[in-house]
Design a protein around this motif. Structure first.
Motif, PDB file in Angstrom:
ATOM      1  N   ASN A 128       0.840  -1.280  -0.092  1.00 47.81           N
ATOM      2  CA  ASN A 128      -0.007  -0.046   0.104  1.00 47.81           C
ATOM      3  C   ASN A 128       0.848   1.235  -0.118  1.00 47.81           C
ATOM      4  OD1 ASN A 128      -2.419   1.401   0.190  1.00 47.81           O
ATOM      5  ND2 ASN A 128      -2.484   1.668   1.995  1.00 47.81           N
ATOM      6  N   LYS A 129       1.935   1.156  -0.852  1.00 48.88           N
ATOM      7  CA  LYS A 129       2.825   2.111  -0.835  1.00 48.88           C
ATOM      8  C   LYS A 129       2.832   2.600  -2.450  1.00 48.88           C
ATOM      9  CE  LYS A 129       7.293   3.875   0.682  1.00 48.88           C
ATOM     10  NZ  LYS A 129       8.115   4.363  -0.560  1.00 48.88           N
ATOM     11  N   HIS A 130       2.941   3.952  -2.817  1.00 46.31           N
ATOM     12  CA  HIS A 130       2.741   4.273  -4.185  1.00 46.31           C
ATOM     13  C   HIS A 130       3.785   5.250  -4.611  1.00 46.31           C
ATOM     14  CE1 HIS A 130      -1.315   2.609  -4.455  1.00 46.31           C
ATOM     15  NE2 HIS A 130      -1.517   2.795  -3.209  1.00 46.31           N
ATOM     16  N   PRO A 131       4.953   4.734  -5.089  1.00 43.22           N
ATOM     17  CA  PRO A 131       6.114   5.587  -5.473  1.00 43.22           C
ATOM     18  C   PRO A 131       5.723   6.054  -6.680  1.00 43.22           C
ATOM     19  CG  PRO A 131       6.405   3.178  -5.868  1.00 43.22           C
ATOM     20  CD  PRO A 131       5.282   3.194  -4.820  1.00 43.22           C
ATOM     21  N   GLN A 132       6.196   7.238  -7.041  1.00 49.95           N
ATOM     22  CA  GLN A 132       6.156   8.146  -8.381  1.00 49.95           C
ATOM     23  C   GLN A 132       6.691   7.041  -9.397  1.00 49.95           C
ATOM     24  OE1 GLN A 132       7.800  11.877  -8.587  1.00 49.95           O
ATOM     25  NE2 GLN A 132       6.190  12.631  -9.961  1.00 49.95           N
ATOM     26  N   LEU A 133       6.164   6.735 -10.346  1.00 46.11           N
ATOM     27  CA  LEU A 133       6.539   5.763 -11.567  1.00 46.11           C
ATOM     28  C   LEU A 133       6.958   6.717 -12.815  1.00 46.11           C
ATOM     29  CD1 LEU A 133       4.564   2.711 -11.046  1.00 46.11           C
ATOM     30  CD2 LEU A 133       6.522   3.161  -9.977  1.00 46.11           C
ATOM     31  N   PHE A 134       8.343   6.247 -13.543  1.00 41.01           N
ATOM     32  CA  PHE A 134       8.438   6.925 -14.703  1.00 41.01           C
ATOM     33  C   PHE A 134       8.846   5.689 -15.606  1.00 41.01           C
ATOM     34  CE2 PHE A 134       9.472  10.358 -11.846  1.00 41.01           C
ATOM     35  CZ  PHE A 134       9.382  11.580 -12.317  1.00 41.01           C
ATOM     36  N   VAL A 135       8.439   5.792 -16.821  1.00 43.80           N
ATOM     37  CA  VAL A 135       8.713   4.898 -17.936  1.00 43.80           C
ATOM     38  C   VAL A 135      10.198   5.318 -18.715  1.00 43.80           C
ATOM     39  CG1 VAL A 135       8.038   3.861 -20.379  1.00 43.80           C
ATOM     40  CG2 VAL A 135       6.390   3.779 -18.303  1.00 43.80           C
ATOM     41  N   GLN A 136      11.064   4.338 -18.749  1.00 49.25           N
ATOM     42  CA  GLN A 136      12.247   5.040 -19.133  1.00 49.25           C
ATOM     43  C   GLN A 136      12.291   4.629 -20.820  1.00 49.25           C
ATOM     44  OE1 GLN A 136      15.902   3.164 -17.771  1.00 49.25           O
ATOM     45  NE2 GLN A 136      17.107   3.921 -19.358  1.00 49.25           N
ATOM     46  N   ILE A 137      12.254   5.730 -21.615  1.00 47.51           N
ATOM     47  CA  ILE A 137      12.479   5.659 -23.154  1.00 47.51           C
ATOM     48  C   ILE A 137      14.000   5.560 -23.307  1.00 47.51           C
ATOM     49  CG2 ILE A 137      11.725   6.702 -25.291  1.00 47.51           C
ATOM     50  CD1 ILE A 137       9.257   5.731 -23.281  1.00 47.51           C
ATOM     51  N   ASN A 138      14.161   4.653 -24.358  1.00 44.63           N
ATOM     52  CA  ASN A 138      15.636   4.360 -24.684  1.00 44.63           C
ATOM     53  C   ASN A 138      15.275   5.244 -26.323  1.00 44.63           C
ATOM     54  OD1 ASN A 138      17.916   3.568 -26.094  1.00 44.63           O
ATOM     55  ND2 ASN A 138      17.582   1.438 -25.805  1.00 44.63           N
ATOM     56  N   THR A 139      15.759   6.530 -26.086  1.00 52.05           N
ATOM     57  CA  THR A 139      15.454   7.425 -27.344  1.00 52.05           C
ATOM     58  C   THR A 139      16.497   7.154 -28.403  1.00 52.05           C
ATOM     59  OG1 THR A 139      17.000   8.996 -26.142  1.00 52.05           O
ATOM     60  CG2 THR A 139      14.192   9.312 -25.891  1.00 52.05           C
ATOM     61  N   GLY A 140      17.620   6.709 -28.221  1.00 53.93           N
ATOM     62  CA  GLY A 140      18.591   6.179 -29.284  1.00 53.93           C
ATOM     63  C   GLY A 140      18.404   4.900 -29.616  1.00 53.93           C
ATOM     64  N   GLU A 141      17.667   4.035 -29.144  1.00 60.97           N
ATOM     65  CA  GLU A 141      17.258   2.722 -29.524  1.00 60.97           C
ATOM     66  C   GLU A 141      18.533   1.985 -29.598  1.00 60.97           C
ATOM     67  OE1 GLU A 141      14.345   1.650 -32.243  1.00 60.97           O
ATOM     68  OE2 GLU A 141      14.017   3.814 -32.756  1.00 60.97           O
ATOM     69  N   GLU A 142      19.588   2.161 -28.511  1.00 59.21           N
ATOM     70  CA  GLU A 142      20.844   1.373 -28.299  1.00 59.21           C
ATOM     71  C   GLU A 142      20.546   0.188 -27.622  1.00 59.21           C
ATOM     72  OE1 GLU A 142      23.679   4.741 -26.792  1.00 59.21           O
ATOM     73  OE2 GLU A 142      21.719   5.459 -25.983  1.00 59.21           O
ATOM     74  N   PRO A 143      21.250  -0.854 -28.212  1.00 63.04           N
ATOM     75  CA  PRO A 143      20.730  -2.257 -27.679  1.00 63.04           C
ATOM     76  C   PRO A 143      21.306  -2.544 -26.298  1.00 63.04           C
ATOM     77  CG  PRO A 143      22.461  -2.200 -29.366  1.00 63.04           C
ATOM     78  CD  PRO A 143      21.997  -0.589 -29.302  1.00 63.04           C
TER      79      PRO A 143
END
Length: 229
Positions: A128-143
């Motif tokens: 019952n804890k709600h950390p702020q969540l960010f989605v990481q975007i691999n903008t350079g599409e680096e493998p």
């Protein structure tokens, strides 16, 4: 950053945090933004408590760590003294560390695959804890780099909400080191805008002023505050 402040400060200068704060204020003024719209995350990874305590004493309250285990080892003692600290996980998260991450961190910047979504959803409900969540975007599409490819971002964000019941606060990106960052910041901001996300974790010591100009709400600054690792 301006030329005068472009080089990271070596050592733990008491003026380093103030210099970063002044640069953030200038960038916000140039972008016609309120200074309060940008959160400074002081990246304290690899630094021990004796290096972190002076930065806390100087007024900083938001800190970023790359590894769950490192943060678990050093931060409980600090937060027992400074109860108003906010901790952000800015490095990769493994599914088997989700329980500890949800317990310890106020924000997680590296949501990037279904297994993480599933593990986080389970722990958020359990604790019952709600950390702020960010989605990481691999903008350079680096493998070699974590993150969701830009072309898959909309579908992934929808699955975070619809399949896993997660509330995503914003997006995070780390541009390729050998490319100008502005285009990557702009791309991340565009994806966030079309998905109704207000928070953007973008920009580090060398480029946070550019990130602020392009909409960053959270900047992750380590060497310019703590010195070289």
């Amino acid at each position: 950053m301006t030329e005068a402040n472009a080089a990271p400060v070596t050592g733990h200068s008491p003026n380093a945090l103030a210099a970063v704060e002044a640069e953030i204020a200038r960038a916000c003024k140039d972008a016609q933004r309120d200074r309060a719209s940008v959160t400074l995350i002081a990246v304290s990874k690899t630094f021990a408590a004796d290096a972190i305590t002076p930065v806390i004493a100087a007024g900083q309250r938001v800190f970023g760590e790359n590894r769950v285990q490192e943060a678990k080892a050093k931060w409980p003692a600090l937060t027992s003294v400074y109860s108003d600290i906010a901790l952000h996980l800015i490095g990769p998260l493994q599914s088997n560390k989700a329980k500890e991450a949800v317990a310890l961190f106020d924000a997680i910047h590296s949501v990037d695959r279904p297994s993480i979504c599933q593990a986080l959803a389970k722990e958020i409900e359990s604790q019952n804890k709600h950390p702020q969540l960010f989605v990481q975007i691999n903008t350079g599409e680096e493998p070699q780099k974590a993150g969701v490819a830009p072309g898959e971002a909309d579908a992934f964000l929808a699955s975070c909400r619809d399949t896993y019941g997660l509330t995503i606060s914003g997006l995070m990106c780390i541009p390729p080191v050998d490319e100008p960052p502005a285009a990557h910041f702009a791309l991340t901001a565009k994806i966030a805008e079309r998905n109704g996300l207000k928070n953007l974790s973008m920009g580090m010591s060398a480029d946070f002023a550019t990130a602020i100009m392009l909409g960053a709400t959270h900047v992750r600054v380590g060497s310019a505050i703590f010195g070289h690792r």
